[in-house]
Design a protein around this motif. Structure first.
Motif, PDB file in Angstrom:
ATOM      1  N   GLY A 101     -42.757  29.297 -67.645  1.00 22.33           N
ATOM      2  CA  GLY A 101     -41.870  29.822 -68.670  1.00 22.33           C
ATOM      3  C   GLY A 101     -40.583  29.066 -68.915  1.00 22.33           C
ATOM      4  N   GLU A 154     -45.113  42.803 -65.828  1.00 26.09           N
ATOM      5  CA  GLU A 154     -44.877  43.973 -66.674  1.00 26.09           C
ATOM      6  C   GLU A 154     -45.631  45.187 -66.133  1.00 26.09           C
ATOM      7  OE1 GLU A 154     -45.423  45.458 -71.318  1.00 26.09           O
ATOM      8  OE2 GLU A 154     -45.822  43.379 -70.767  1.00 26.09           O
ATOM      9  N   GLN A 156     -46.696  37.058 -66.827  1.00 27.12           N
ATOM     10  CA  GLN A 156     -45.924  37.994 -67.652  1.00 27.12           C
ATOM     11  C   GLN A 156     -46.574  39.376 -67.679  1.00 27.12           C
ATOM     12  OE1 GLN A 156     -45.918  35.575 -71.244  1.00 27.12           O
ATOM     13  NE2 GLN A 156     -43.719  35.170 -71.027  1.00 27.12           N
ATOM     14  N   LEU A 197     -37.752  37.152 -65.185  1.00 20.08           N
ATOM     15  CA  LEU A 197     -38.792  38.186 -65.247  1.00 20.08           C
ATOM     16  C   LEU A 197     -38.279  39.512 -64.709  1.00 20.08           C
ATOM     17  CD1 LEU A 197     -41.822  36.055 -63.969  1.00 20.08           C
ATOM     18  CD2 LEU A 197     -41.590  37.047 -66.261  1.00 20.08           C
TER      19      LEU A 197
END
Length: 625
Positions: free
Chosen positions: A55, A146, A142, A186
């Motif tokens: 990222g 999450e 990701q 994150l």
């Protein structure tokens, strides 16, 4: 000379290097056609895959469109297709959609991950050897983080927030370093505590980064441990499950993310070409990079197996430097074969190794004697990357790399810790732009209409070059003198108080500058023309800055004018604010309520299409597309 068809399969570092060398050499020879075939329409900058996977940069930052790379190489035909067969007897390369006859062939399809048949890696792990792999890892992390933010079971949540990187070579260390930096972002995005994240670097060998010296190994390990990365050496991955990794000694690490970077082998497609193979499926080449027992077929890149005599018969390493050099050797020997000159033996020259650990720290070992770490090591790595674009002649991606790595980076993830990266609103520059443009416009109007004691265009007096500037400034100074005197103090002589004469930058023009002016303006008639011309230039610059049209160029021109005025011996320190203001307005200030908002994108699009042509997802046969 009869027509010669050269086919290059693979647009990685080796294939691009070979095709570029061939194209440049035969650019004036219409009888030589080079065909570059790759299953993608772009080159992937493989050494920066970790930046996408973790990222740091956007996925398109490491995609270099082949049309852009070869738009000026008119003798290169770009084909987007997958090679299905190579007939060495008939000298034909067959793809999914076409077939291509060749006189010379370069196979440079690169390598692919070697999982060494470790159970579960293919099914439950992730490899990182392509742009698609990097994107897959990025999305997986990701999504997993999450999901973890909504997981109530503590053990499962911890496993979801744990990542294991297997393999502590270049790729593994660089990836875990970027993951280390990404976890803070994150965590913040998902309302998590960064302390909940765990990162493991697992290496079966007793040390990490085996290609550099112990000094770099120790520095890299010390830095990673300090950043919270758990390093396991001499204990490789033995089994991978969906929610855990088992090591050779039986240790189990609960995790939903295993990224395999522990090995590379030759592209498996090459096994069907009938060329002798060595370990890891690599194809055997001779000292000219010609495939064994295959006349006219050359090898380059990670596909090659060639033992270098001057390096204790070690096989050429599967690194970028070697890929480019084997590509150059193959191309050089095809040129020699076509022109009947002596062939060149391959001699690898490896200038050093640079490894980043995140965006702000790295280690490097250069030319077998130079040890670097920290900021300097990272800077050298960036310089080497930029040099690559120079070697392949891509100014476009040279600039794009700078944008992606320095100016458009987020979360302070570069060696300057974000100081150069700011996507701010240029609206705040609008008042300054209008004011600055008005100053230049007003100065021009004063000269045209003879305001404040200056000579107007409608009088008979001829003003010598740049004398109008001194005259205008002197008039302004006299006007100030006539006001009520106030007590003030100059700052290092660069300013002046009421009643004081402003300090000139040069009391008189340098002799060399006068010599140039005498050549440019030899008589009063030319002086009058030059005076009026410069006034028009000032007026146009001022109006352009106010309107926000070509603001970068207009402000650059003001800097050039101020320098010229200063050298003329007729400019004052008090007005030197013109230069820093101009520099400040070169930041795209014309995009906020200015014409640059419409004009610059239109020009960029037109120039892009004219210079590079239209980029496509699929390139089909036909030179000069």
């Amino acid at each position: 000379m009869s027509k010669k068809n050269i086919v290059v399969v693979g647009a990685g570092f080796a294939g691009v290097a070979a095709a570029k060398k061939l194209s440049r050499h035969f650019k004036k020879n219409p009888d030589v056609l080079i065909t570059l075939i790759d299953k993608h329409s772009y080159q992937t900058y493989m050494t920066e895959l970790h930046e996408v996977a973790a990222g740091r940069v956007q996925p398109d930052a490491i995609q270099y469109d082949l049309q852009r790379l070869f738009s000026r190489n008119r003798n290169v035909d770009i084909i987007t297709d997958e090679v299905t067969h190579v007939d060495r007897e008939a000298k034909v390369v067959t793809t999914s959609s076409h077939s291509f006859n060749y006189d010379y062939l370069i196979l440079a399809m690169g390598g692919e991950p070697n999982t060494f048949n470790v159970p579960g890696v293919d099914e439950n792990g992730f490899t990182m050897w392509s742009w698609e792999d990097a994107n897959k890892i990025r999305r997986h992390i990701q999504d997993t983080v999450e999901a973890a933010s909504n997981e109530h079971n503590d053990e499962k949540r911890k496993a979801m927030l744990t990542a294991v990187v297997s393999g502590a070579g270049f790729t593994g260390v660089e990836l875990v370093g970027d993951l280390m930096e990404w976890k803070d972002q994150l965590a913040r995005a998902n309302k998590l505590d960064p302390a909940e994240f765990s990162l493991y670097l697992v290496e079966a060998a007793p040390q990490i980064l085996g290609v550099v010296t112990e000094k770099e190994q120790q520095k890299a390990e010390k830095y990673m441990r300090k950043q919270g990365i758990q390093i396991i050496k001499g204990n490789g991955v033995a089994n991978v499950q969906k929610d855990s990794v088992e090591l050779s000694d039986g240790t189990v690490i609960p995790t939903h993310t295993l990224i395999w970077t522990a090995g590379v082998k030759a592209n498996t497609d090459a096994a069907a070409y009938g060329i002798e193979q060595a370990r890891a499926g690599r194809l055997v080449a001779n000292k000219y990079m010609e495939a064994k027992d295959s006349e006219g077929v050359y090898l380059a890149g990670d596909l090659v197996y060639y033992e270098e005599p001057d390096k204790n018969n070690a096989p050429v390493p599967q690194i970028v430097q070697s890929a480019e050099q084997t590509g150059h050797t193959a191309a050089a020997n095809i040129i020699a074969s076509i022109e009947g000159t002596e062939k060149t033996e391959h001699k690898g020259t490896y200038q050093g190794f640079m490894i980043s650990i995140g965006s702000r720290y790295g280690v490097a070992y250069l030319m077998d004697k130079i040890h670097l770490s920290g900021f300097i090591a990272m800077l050298v790595k960036h310089m080497v990357n930029l040099f690559y674009f120079m070697t392949i002649g891509s100014g476009y991606y040279f600039v794009q790399y700078i944008y992606h790595e320095f100016f458009h980076i987020k979360e302070k993830r570069n060696i300057f810790r974000g100081h150069l990266s700011r996507l701010g609103n240029v609206l705040w520059a609008l008042p300054l732009r209008v004011f600055y443009g008005s100053m230049w416009t007003w100065e021009a109007l004063k000269k045209i209409f003879g305001l404040y004691g200056t000579t107007s265009w409608f009088g008979d007096e001829v003003v010598l070059p740049f004398a109008w500037l001194k005259e205008a400034t002197t008039g302004a100074s006299e006007a100030v003198t006539d006001t009520a005197a106030a007590v003030s103090h100059p700052v290092f002589g660069l300013s002046y108080a009421y009643g004081e004469e402003p300090m000139m930058i040069f009391k008189e023009a340098p002799e060399w500058f006068n010599s140039i002016m005498q050549v440019m303006i030899p008589n009063p008639e030319m002086a009058l023309f030059f005076q009026k011309f410069m006034t028009i230039v000032e007026l146009l610059i001022g109006l352009a800055i106010i309107a926000g049209l070509f603001t970068f160029l207009a402000n650059a021109a003001t800097i050039a004018l101020v320098i010229s005025f200063s050298l003329s011996g007729m400019f004052y320190w008090v007005n030197m604010w013109f230069i820093p203001v101009a520099i400040s307005l070169m930041n795209g200030s014309g995009r906020a309520f200015g014409l640059d908002y419409y004009v610059i994108p239109w020009i960029q699009k037109k120039l892009d299409n004219w210079w590079y042509g239209k980029t496509k997802s699929i390139y089909r046969p036909g030179v000069g597309q």
